[in-house]
Design a protein around this motif. Structure first.
Motif, mmCIF file in Angstrom:
data_model
loop_
_atom_site.group_PDB
_atom_site.id
_atom_site.type_symbol
_atom_site.label_atom_id
_atom_site.label_comp_id
_atom_site.label_asym_id
_atom_site.label_seq_id
_atom_site.Cartn_x
_atom_site.Cartn_y
_atom_site.Cartn_z
ATOM 1 N N SER A 30 0.789 -1.237 0.000
ATOM 2 C CA SER A 30 0.000 0.000 0.000
ATOM 3 C C SER A 30 0.818 1.282 0.000
ATOM 4 O O SER A 30 0.238 2.362 -0.029
ATOM 5 C CB SER A 30 -0.906 0.023 1.241
ATOM 6 O OG SER A 30 -1.653 -1.159 1.331
ATOM 7 N N GLU A 31 2.123 1.189 0.117
ATOM 8 C CA GLU A 31 2.917 2.405 0.336
ATOM 9 C C GLU A 31 2.968 3.314 -0.881
ATOM 10 O O GLU A 31 2.826 2.834 -1.999
ATOM 11 C CB GLU A 31 4.321 2.049 0.809
ATOM 12 C CG GLU A 31 5.217 1.368 -0.190
ATOM 13 C CD GLU A 31 6.573 1.046 0.411
ATOM 14 O OE1 GLU A 31 7.148 1.877 1.119
ATOM 15 O OE2 GLU A 31 7.063 -0.052 0.154
ATOM 16 N N PRO A 32 3.135 4.622 -0.610
ATOM 17 C CA PRO A 32 3.122 5.267 0.707
ATOM 18 C C PRO A 32 1.692 5.286 1.248
ATOM 19 O O PRO A 32 0.732 5.414 0.489
ATOM 20 C CB PRO A 32 3.626 6.678 0.414
ATOM 21 C CG PRO A 32 3.255 6.924 -1.018
ATOM 22 C CD PRO A 32 3.304 5.579 -1.707
ATOM 23 N N ILE A 33 1.598 5.155 2.558
ATOM 24 C CA ILE A 33 0.278 5.085 3.182
ATOM 25 C C ILE A 33 0.261 5.950 4.441
ATOM 26 O O ILE A 33 1.223 5.952 5.213
ATOM 27 C CB ILE A 33 -0.116 3.624 3.507
ATOM 28 C CG1 ILE A 33 -1.548 3.559 4.053
ATOM 29 C CG2 ILE A 33 0.896 2.962 4.424
ATOM 30 C CD1 ILE A 33 -2.115 2.156 4.124
ATOM 31 N N ALA A 34 -0.823 6.683 4.623
ATOM 32 C CA ALA A 34 -0.981 7.491 5.839
ATOM 33 C C ALA A 34 -1.225 6.559 7.016
ATOM 34 O O ALA A 34 -1.930 5.549 6.883
ATOM 35 C CB ALA A 34 -2.143 8.471 5.668
ATOM 36 N N SER A 35 -0.641 6.870 8.158
ATOM 37 C CA SER A 35 -0.765 5.979 9.311
ATOM 38 C C SER A 35 -2.225 5.739 9.737
ATOM 39 O O SER A 35 -2.557 4.610 10.106
ATOM 40 C CB SER A 35 0.103 6.441 10.484
ATOM 41 O OG SER A 35 -0.157 7.767 10.824
ATOM 42 N N PRO A 36 -3.129 6.726 9.674
ATOM 43 C CA PRO A 36 -4.521 6.409 10.016
ATOM 44 C C PRO A 36 -5.134 5.373 9.050
ATOM 45 O O PRO A 36 -5.894 4.505 9.467
ATOM 46 C CB PRO A 36 -5.243 7.752 9.918
ATOM 47 C CG PRO A 36 -4.172 8.770 10.135
ATOM 48 C CD PRO A 36 -2.947 8.182 9.507
ATOM 49 N N GLU A 37 -4.781 5.467 7.780
ATOM 50 C CA GLU A 37 -5.269 4.488 6.797
ATOM 51 C C GLU A 37 -4.660 3.116 7.072
ATOM 52 O O GLU A 37 -5.334 2.088 6.954
ATOM 53 C CB GLU A 37 -4.928 4.941 5.371
ATOM 54 C CG GLU A 37 -5.421 4.007 4.297
ATOM 55 C CD GLU A 37 -6.935 3.862 4.241
ATOM 56 O OE1 GLU A 37 -7.395 2.806 3.754
ATOM 57 O OE2 GLU A 37 -7.664 4.765 4.664
ATOM 58 N N THR A 73 -9.056 -4.128 9.578
ATOM 59 C CA THR A 73 -9.845 -4.940 8.648
ATOM 60 C C THR A 73 -9.174 -6.281 8.350
ATOM 61 O O THR A 73 -9.818 -7.329 8.410
ATOM 62 C CB THR A 73 -10.048 -4.179 7.323
ATOM 63 O OG1 THR A 73 -10.691 -2.944 7.599
ATOM 64 C CG2 THR A 73 -10.889 -4.973 6.350
ATOM 65 N N GLN A 74 -7.880 -6.243 8.036
ATOM 66 C CA GLN A 74 -7.181 -7.447 7.583
ATOM 67 C C GLN A 74 -6.668 -8.328 8.712
ATOM 68 O O GLN A 74 -6.592 -9.541 8.563
ATOM 69 C CB GLN A 74 -6.013 -7.067 6.672
ATOM 70 C CG GLN A 74 -6.457 -6.422 5.381
ATOM 71 C CD GLN A 74 -5.304 -6.047 4.480
ATOM 72 O OE1 GLN A 74 -4.201 -6.581 4.581
ATOM 73 N NE2 GLN A 74 -5.537 -5.106 3.579
ATOM 74 N N LEU A 75 -6.290 -7.711 9.830
ATOM 75 C CA LEU A 75 -5.663 -8.465 10.916
ATOM 76 C C LEU A 75 -6.457 -8.472 12.212
ATOM 77 O O LEU A 75 -6.119 -9.202 13.143
ATOM 78 C CB LEU A 75 -4.258 -7.908 11.197
ATOM 79 C CG LEU A 75 -3.307 -7.791 9.996
ATOM 80 C CD1 LEU A 75 -2.004 -7.116 10.408
ATOM 81 C CD2 LEU A 75 -3.060 -9.147 9.370
ATOM 82 N N GLY A 76 -7.470 -7.615 12.297
ATOM 83 C CA GLY A 76 -8.248 -7.517 13.527
ATOM 84 C C GLY A 76 -7.512 -6.775 14.634
ATOM 85 O O GLY A 76 -7.843 -6.924 15.808
ATOM 86 N N TRP A 77 -6.526 -5.953 14.254
ATOM 87 C CA TRP A 77 -5.730 -5.221 15.241
ATOM 88 C C TRP A 77 -6.412 -3.933 15.666
ATOM 89 O O TRP A 77 -7.089 -3.272 14.877
ATOM 90 C CB TRP A 77 -4.375 -4.848 14.665
ATOM 91 C CG TRP A 77 -3.413 -5.977 14.484
ATOM 92 C CD1 TRP A 77 -3.643 -7.306 14.685
ATOM 93 C CD2 TRP A 77 -2.073 -5.864 14.042
ATOM 94 N NE1 TRP A 77 -2.512 -8.025 14.401
ATOM 95 C CE2 TRP A 77 -1.530 -7.170 14.001
ATOM 96 C CE3 TRP A 77 -1.261 -4.803 13.666
ATOM 97 C CZ2 TRP A 77 -0.223 -7.426 13.608
ATOM 98 C CZ3 TRP A 77 0.035 -5.053 13.269
ATOM 99 C CH2 TRP A 77 0.554 -6.352 13.252
ATOM 100 N N LYS A 78 -6.167 -3.548 16.902
ATOM 101 C CA LYS A 78 -6.572 -2.230 17.386
ATOM 102 C C LYS A 78 -5.517 -1.214 16.945
ATOM 103 O O LYS A 78 -4.384 -1.572 16.628
ATOM 104 C CB LYS A 78 -6.685 -2.240 18.906
ATOM 105 C CG LYS A 78 -7.781 -3.150 19.433
ATOM 106 C CD LYS A 78 -7.908 -2.998 20.930
ATOM 107 C CE LYS A 78 -8.884 -3.963 21.520
ATOM 108 N NZ LYS A 78 -10.250 -3.767 21.202
ATOM 109 N N ARG A 79 -5.900 0.043 16.958
ATOM 110 C CA ARG A 79 -4.999 1.124 16.561
ATOM 111 C C ARG A 79 -3.708 1.090 17.374
ATOM 112 O O ARG A 79 -2.607 1.251 16.827
ATOM 113 C CB ARG A 79 -5.716 2.476 16.739
ATOM 114 C CG ARG A 79 -4.898 3.671 16.313
ATOM 115 C CD ARG A 79 -5.650 4.979 16.559
ATOM 116 N NE ARG A 79 -6.069 5.148 17.942
ATOM 117 C CZ ARG A 79 -5.278 5.558 18.929
ATOM 118 N NH1 ARG A 79 -4.024 5.853 18.697
ATOM 119 N NH2 ARG A 79 -5.747 5.691 20.151
#
Length: 122
Positions: free
Chosen positions: A21-28, A35-41
């Motif tokens: 996905s790079e470059p990617i904004a950290s909020p994105e 969505t993909q990993l089920g991780w919290k922020r």
């Protein structure tokens, strides 16, 4: 750096998303990991910081990019596994990897071409 590079499964999972996905904004990035990993922020930012500290990623002005290409990490990780688990023997690794599995003629030819190309470069 190669000897010092130790990546956890979580590190590699986040790296894969960044590479795709790079470059990617950290909020994105946080949205993608949720969505993909089920991780919290907080998990995303913890792993992101760890990878930045290792010099693998950079997060400048909330834009995350890789400092090391996927192919380089794959080569380093592969060499570490072969060295640690298979006493540095590529044939032992291949034998264990294949095990009882069969490879197609096409796969065998692709592997032969890779080896032939490597020999020509030496």
């Amino acid at each position: 750096m190669e000897k010092e590079l130790k990546l956890s499964n979580a590190d590699y999972r986040l790296l894969s998303i960044v590479w795709d996905s790079e470059p990617i904004a950290s909020p994105e990035l946080c949205k993608l990991t949720e969505t993909q990993l089920g991780w919290k922020r907080t998990t995303t930012y913890t792993v992101l910081k760890r990878l930045c500290d290792k010099g693998v990623l950079q997060n400048e002005s909330t834009i995350v990019t890789s400092k090391i290409k996927r192919e380089h990490i794959q080569a380093v990780e592969s060499r570490q596994v072969i060295s640690r688990v298979f006493e540095g023997s590529l044939p032992k690794f291949i034998a264990a990897f294949l095990g009882e599995e069969k490879i197609s003629d096409n796969e065998a030819e692709q592997i032969k071409q890779i080896i032939d190309e490597y020999r020509r470069q030496k």
